[in-house]
Write a protein that holds these residues in place. Structure first.
Motif, PDB file in Angstrom:
ATOM      1  N   LYS A  46       0.577 -17.988 -14.500  1.00 47.69           N
ATOM      2  CA  LYS A  46       0.024 -19.132 -13.795  1.00 47.69           C
ATOM      3  C   LYS A  46      -0.652 -19.039 -12.679  1.00 47.69           C
ATOM      4  CE  LYS A  46       2.047 -22.597 -17.043  1.00 47.69           C
ATOM      5  NZ  LYS A  46       2.702 -21.796 -17.779  1.00 47.69           N
ATOM      6  N   THR A  47      -0.776 -17.850 -12.147  1.00 43.74           N
ATOM      7  CA  THR A  47      -1.381 -17.484 -10.774  1.00 43.74           C
ATOM      8  C   THR A  47      -2.921 -16.962 -10.682  1.00 43.74           C
ATOM      9  OG1 THR A  47       0.585 -17.153  -9.910  1.00 43.74           O
ATOM     10  CG2 THR A  47      -0.827 -16.439  -8.614  1.00 43.74           C
ATOM     11  N   PHE A  48      -3.890 -17.805 -10.444  1.00 48.93           N
ATOM     12  CA  PHE A  48      -5.124 -17.413 -10.538  1.00 48.93           C
ATOM     13  C   PHE A  48      -5.940 -17.412  -9.185  1.00 48.93           C
ATOM     14  CE2 PHE A  48      -5.855 -16.767 -14.851  1.00 48.93           C
ATOM     15  CZ  PHE A  48      -4.563 -17.719 -15.605  1.00 48.93           C
ATOM     16  N   THR A  49      -6.690 -16.387  -8.973  1.00 48.18           N
ATOM     17  CA  THR A  49      -7.658 -16.122  -7.925  1.00 48.18           C
ATOM     18  C   THR A  49      -8.926 -15.902  -8.584  1.00 48.18           C
ATOM     19  OG1 THR A  49      -5.869 -15.164  -6.761  1.00 48.18           O
ATOM     20  CG2 THR A  49      -8.023 -15.002  -5.716  1.00 48.18           C
ATOM     21  N   LYS A  65      -8.544 -12.902 -11.185  1.00 45.05           N
ATOM     22  CA  LYS A  65      -7.171 -12.184 -11.075  1.00 45.05           C
ATOM     23  C   LYS A  65      -6.117 -13.111 -11.574  1.00 45.05           C
ATOM     24  CE  LYS A  65      -8.328  -9.427  -7.123  1.00 45.05           C
ATOM     25  NZ  LYS A  65      -8.054  -9.143  -5.751  1.00 45.05           N
ATOM     26  N   GLY A  66      -5.439 -12.656 -12.541  1.00 46.81           N
ATOM     27  CA  GLY A  66      -4.209 -13.390 -12.928  1.00 46.81           C
ATOM     28  C   GLY A  66      -3.326 -12.529 -13.716  1.00 46.81           C
ATOM     29  N   LEU A 126       5.262  -0.452   0.334  1.00 41.22           N
ATOM     30  CA  LEU A 126       5.604  -1.190   1.831  1.00 41.22           C
ATOM     31  C   LEU A 126       5.704  -2.499   1.342  1.00 41.22           C
ATOM     32  CD1 LEU A 126       3.168   0.710   4.143  1.00 41.22           C
ATOM     33  CD2 LEU A 126       5.875   0.846   4.258  1.00 41.22           C
ATOM     34  N   SER A 127       4.559  -2.951   0.577  1.00 42.50           N
ATOM     35  CA  SER A 127       4.578  -4.506   0.359  1.00 42.50           C
ATOM     36  C   SER A 127       5.289  -4.987  -0.694  1.00 42.50           C
ATOM     37  CB  SER A 127       2.914  -4.930   0.275  1.00 42.50           C
ATOM     38  OG  SER A 127       2.640  -4.523  -0.867  1.00 42.50           O
ATOM     39  N   GLY A 128       5.550  -4.217  -2.043  1.00 44.49           N
ATOM     40  CA  GLY A 128       6.004  -4.429  -2.952  1.00 44.49           C
ATOM     41  C   GLY A 128       5.412  -5.229  -3.847  1.00 44.49           C
ATOM     42  N   ASN A 129       4.015  -5.556  -3.772  1.00 41.92           N
ATOM     43  CA  ASN A 129       3.231  -6.364  -5.061  1.00 41.92           C
ATOM     44  C   ASN A 129       1.823  -5.756  -4.823  1.00 41.92           C
ATOM     45  OD1 ASN A 129       1.273  -8.598  -3.953  1.00 41.92           O
ATOM     46  ND2 ASN A 129       3.244  -9.067  -2.771  1.00 41.92           N
ATOM     47  N   TYR A 130       1.272  -5.836  -6.127  1.00 44.24           N
ATOM     48  CA  TYR A 130      -0.002  -5.070  -6.388  1.00 44.24           C
ATOM     49  C   TYR A 130      -1.257  -5.798  -5.466  1.00 44.24           C
ATOM     50  CZ  TYR A 130       2.372  -3.029 -10.078  1.00 44.24           C
ATOM     51  OH  TYR A 130       3.179  -2.131 -11.046  1.00 44.24           O
ATOM     52  N   ASP A 131      -0.948  -7.071  -5.338  1.00 43.38           N
ATOM     53  CA  ASP A 131      -2.381  -7.780  -4.971  1.00 43.38           C
ATOM     54  C   ASP A 131      -2.284  -7.613  -3.334  1.00 43.38           C
ATOM     55  OD1 ASP A 131      -2.889  -9.155  -7.066  1.00 43.38           O
ATOM     56  OD2 ASP A 131      -2.068 -11.058  -6.694  1.00 43.38           O
ATOM     57  N   ASP A 132      -1.128  -7.493  -2.596  1.00 42.77           N
ATOM     58  CA  ASP A 132      -1.057  -7.231  -1.333  1.00 42.77           C
ATOM     59  C   ASP A 132      -1.461  -5.649  -1.007  1.00 42.77           C
ATOM     60  OD1 ASP A 132      -0.320  -9.606  -0.661  1.00 42.77           O
ATOM     61  OD2 ASP A 132       1.854  -9.133  -0.210  1.00 42.77           O
ATOM     62  N   GLY A 154     -10.553  10.851  -2.168  1.00 37.72           N
ATOM     63  CA  GLY A 154      -9.195  12.030  -2.234  1.00 37.72           C
ATOM     64  C   GLY A 154      -7.947  11.265  -1.724  1.00 37.72           C
ATOM     65  N   TYR A 155      -7.919  10.209  -1.112  1.00 36.04           N
ATOM     66  CA  TYR A 155      -6.947   9.467  -0.589  1.00 36.04           C
ATOM     67  C   TYR A 155      -6.548   8.224  -1.063  1.00 36.04           C
ATOM     68  CZ  TYR A 155      -6.664  13.267   2.954  1.00 36.04           C
ATOM     69  OH  TYR A 155      -6.791  14.341   3.769  1.00 36.04           O
ATOM     70  N   GLU A 156      -7.368   7.480  -2.073  1.00 40.66           N
ATOM     71  CA  GLU A 156      -7.050   6.248  -2.218  1.00 40.66           C
ATOM     72  C   GLU A 156      -5.990   5.991  -3.164  1.00 40.66           C
ATOM     73  OE1 GLU A 156     -11.144   5.259  -3.483  1.00 40.66           O
ATOM     74  OE2 GLU A 156     -10.637   5.777  -5.680  1.00 40.66           O
ATOM     75  N   LYS A 157      -5.587   6.949  -3.888  1.00 44.00           N
ATOM     76  CA  LYS A 157      -4.251   6.619  -4.636  1.00 44.00           C
ATOM     77  C   LYS A 157      -3.067   6.753  -3.741  1.00 44.00           C
ATOM     78  CE  LYS A 157      -2.100   8.048  -8.828  1.00 44.00           C
ATOM     79  NZ  LYS A 157      -2.158   8.604 -10.320  1.00 44.00           N
ATOM     80  N   ARG A 158      -3.157   7.646  -2.969  1.00 45.02           N
ATOM     81  CA  ARG A 158      -1.887   7.863  -2.147  1.00 45.02           C
ATOM     82  C   ARG A 158      -1.834   6.661  -0.986  1.00 45.02           C
ATOM     83  NH1 ARG A 158      -1.577  13.604   1.056  1.00 45.02           N
ATOM     84  NH2 ARG A 158       0.382  12.609   1.449  1.00 45.02           N
ATOM     85  N   VAL A 159      -2.990   5.951  -0.678  1.00 45.71           N
ATOM     86  CA  VAL A 159      -3.033   4.924   0.350  1.00 45.71           C
ATOM     87  C   VAL A 159      -2.479   3.423  -0.479  1.00 45.71           C
ATOM     88  CG1 VAL A 159      -4.739   3.346   1.313  1.00 45.71           C
ATOM     89  CG2 VAL A 159      -4.646   5.649   1.925  1.00 45.71           C
ATOM     90  N   TYR A 160      -3.092   3.438  -2.086  1.00 47.35           N
ATOM     91  CA  TYR A 160      -2.808   2.371  -2.621  1.00 47.35           C
ATOM     92  C   TYR A 160      -0.741   2.427  -2.939  1.00 47.35           C
ATOM     93  CZ  TYR A 160      -2.426  -1.046  -6.669  1.00 47.35           C
ATOM     94  OH  TYR A 160      -2.309  -2.020  -7.072  1.00 47.35           O
ATOM     95  N   ASN A 161      -0.652   3.566  -3.251  1.00 45.96           N
ATOM     96  CA  ASN A 161       0.757   3.791  -3.368  1.00 45.96           C
ATOM     97  C   ASN A 161       1.723   3.459  -2.271  1.00 45.96           C
ATOM     98  OD1 ASN A 161       2.055   5.220  -6.130  1.00 45.96           O
ATOM     99  ND2 ASN A 161      -0.338   5.457  -6.008  1.00 45.96           N
ATOM    100  N   LEU A 162       1.055   3.971  -1.010  1.00 44.40           N
ATOM    101  CA  LEU A 162       2.086   3.801   0.095  1.00 44.40           C
ATOM    102  C   LEU A 162       2.002   2.212   0.503  1.00 44.40           C
ATOM    103  CD1 LEU A 162       3.434   4.338   2.812  1.00 44.40           C
ATOM    104  CD2 LEU A 162       0.926   4.930   3.841  1.00 44.40           C
ATOM    105  N   ALA A 163       0.580   1.293   0.298  1.00 43.42           N
ATOM    106  CA  ALA A 163       0.601  -0.055   0.321  1.00 43.42           C
ATOM    107  C   ALA A 163       1.642  -0.615  -0.459  1.00 43.42           C
ATOM    108  CB  ALA A 163      -0.598  -0.429   0.297  1.00 43.42           C
ATOM    109  N   TYR A 164       1.556  -0.225  -1.855  1.00 41.91           N
ATOM    110  CA  TYR A 164       2.507  -0.879  -2.943  1.00 41.91           C
ATOM    111  C   TYR A 164       3.888  -0.642  -2.384  1.00 41.91           C
ATOM    112  CZ  TYR A 164       4.721  -1.944  -7.114  1.00 41.91           C
ATOM    113  OH  TYR A 164       5.849  -2.381  -8.138  1.00 41.91           O
TER     114      TYR A 164
END
Lengths: 253, 193
Positions: free
Chosen positions: A210-213, A181-182, B39-45, B27-37
């Motif tokens: 430059k961030t990798f996991t 993941k980067g 809330l957290s503001g980034n894709y990894d979180d 049926g829910y994973e897209k909504r859950v991912y959007n909500l999590a995004y």
């Protein structure tokens, strides 16, 4: 009506959730107060814009990753249940039927051998020697990756991996999928053994963040077909760029 | 409260049927991912929060009594996972304010470079959406959760009250305050709206 009261009613008014008499009072205030009028218009804009934010798509393998974790959970709970069912229960020793049985066994053993040093054999009958084996699969601690950034915005990543041996010192072959993941997500698949270390060269074309996991998803199937899964992060060591070290020559997978 | 098909699916999940859970979460994973995004503001979180939330759902589905909508129950779990993570982060004090802002910027930069999110985010209105997302991210946790649940997930005030275990009056007043804060945040960018 005061500005403070009008501000408290802004959302309710847009929602149509203000009683008729209060609504007239609110509208009169809005007609007279430029600040509250500005707030009402601003809140309407916020409301409309928030509803227009598009949904984002889930990342690649999102569903598969969830199900993999669920499978791991199912497997772990099955192993725990299996261990529980095969573990020795001390309380059963003190049940009347068990005590009678134990006394019977003791008489047979003592009577048959005529000596007292048969305790060891006696223990062999006890079920705790028959526990289900829990297979702890993982990569060897020394498994790691080195990343060398080049001058063209890319980087060479070399992943070293070796499977750890099983608790009984047996070698094991693990199937892995490596999730890099980067700035881009790369998925590599293959197998790794505890016999020898593998070196996996990967060239990354865009490493601007430059961030990798590195996540290794490992799986092991025993001869009876039972599968064990494990997820492990591989540490990434950043090697400073050195023009003499050949970093500029990308290694192609 | 929930439709018959979904109820049957949930009943099968309670019996431990993996395929039923597979179907249910699709049926829910897209909504859950959007909500999590949101809330957290980034894709990894967002990814980690979503996976943790579905694991919790899997562990706890036997406790779901069906008195509320499944989605309300699910969103409550997602929000709790997010709030728990925030609490843990604050306790560890790993992130200074500067680092947090930097993370936010990185997540915006990653939006351009990471091929996994939808290309829709990269459309003409991207700048406006970025400003909106930044304004959402700047809100306190509970206000942010309310804004996202109401405006992005379309939950009613009653459902939000249930998700966050707060009285409806509190939800309404905090949402009103959050919208006013957002209006102030968007003021310097009014040419975009």
């Amino acid at each position: 009506m005061t500005c403070k009261h009008a501000q408290e009613l802004l959302s309710d008014y847009i929602d149509g959730d203000v009683a008729a008499a209060l609504s007239v009072s609110f509208e009169n205030h809005i007609a007279e107060c430029a600040d509250c009028r500005h707030d009402l218009s601003g809140i309407r804009t916020v409301w409309e814009q928030l509803h227009q934010i598009p949904a984002i798509d889930t990342p690649m393998y999102f569903h598969e990753n969830i199900m993999r974790r669920i499978d791991k959970q199912i497997m772990e709970s099955e192993v725990k249940a299996d261990v529980r069912s095969k573990s020795f229960d001390w309380r059963s020793l003190f049940r009347p039927r068990s005590l009678a049985y134990a006394a019977g066994v003791l008489v047979i053993v003592l009577g048959g051998s005529g000596v007292m040093n048969t305790t060891r054999a006696g223990f062999g009958l006890w079920p705790w020697n028959n526990r289900a084996s829990i297979v702890d699969i993982e990569l060897k601690k020394s498994s790691s990756a080195q990343i060398m950034f080049d001058t063209k915005g890319g980087a060479n990543l070399i992943v070293h991996m070796q499977a750890a041996t099983l608790p009984n010192n047996k070698s094991v072959e693990l199937h892995y999928s490596l999730n890099i993941k980067g700035s881009t997500t790369i998925l590599l698949q293959g197998s790794v053994t505890s016999e020898s270390e593998i070196m996996l060269p990967v060239h990354l074309y865009d490493v601007s963040d430059k961030t990798f996991t590195l996540e290794a998803n490992l799986s092991y199937k025993d001869p009876e077909g039972h599968e064990t899964k494990h997820k492990q992060t591989v540490p990434v060591i950043s090697v400073p760029f050195n023009s003499n070290s050949g970093n500029t020559n990308p290694v192609t997978p | 409260m929930i439709d018959t098909d979904e109820r049957l699916l949930i009943d099968r999940c309670k019996l431990g049927e993996r395929t039923a859970f597979d179907t249910l979460i699709r049926g829910y994973e897209k909504r859950v991912y959007n909500l999590a995004y949101r809330l957290s503001g980034n894709y990894d979180d967002a990814n980690d929060i979503s996976i943790d939330a579905f694991l919790r759902v899997f562990q706890a589905i036997k406790l779901f009594r069906g008195e509320a909508n499944f989605s309300t129950w699910l969103f409550r779990i997602v929000t709790n996972v997010y709030l728990d993570r925030r609490k843990r982060m604050q306790n560890k004090q790993h992130l200074s304010l500067e680092e947090y802002i930097e993370l936010e910027e990185n997540s915006v930069a990653r939006q351009i470079e990471d091929p996994s999110p939808t290309p829709g985010v990269l459309a003409e209105t991207k700048e406006r959406h970025d400003v909106l997302q930044e304004a959402i991210a700047s809100l306190p946790d509970y206000q942010r959760a309310m804004i996202v649940l109401y405006h992005n997930e379309g939950l009613s005030y009653e459902e939000i009250a249930e998700v966050l275990s707060l009285p409806i009056g509190t939800v309404k007043s905090r949402l009103n305050r959050a919208r006013l804060v957002m209006r102030e945040k968007l003021e310097p960018h009014k040419e975009l709206f």
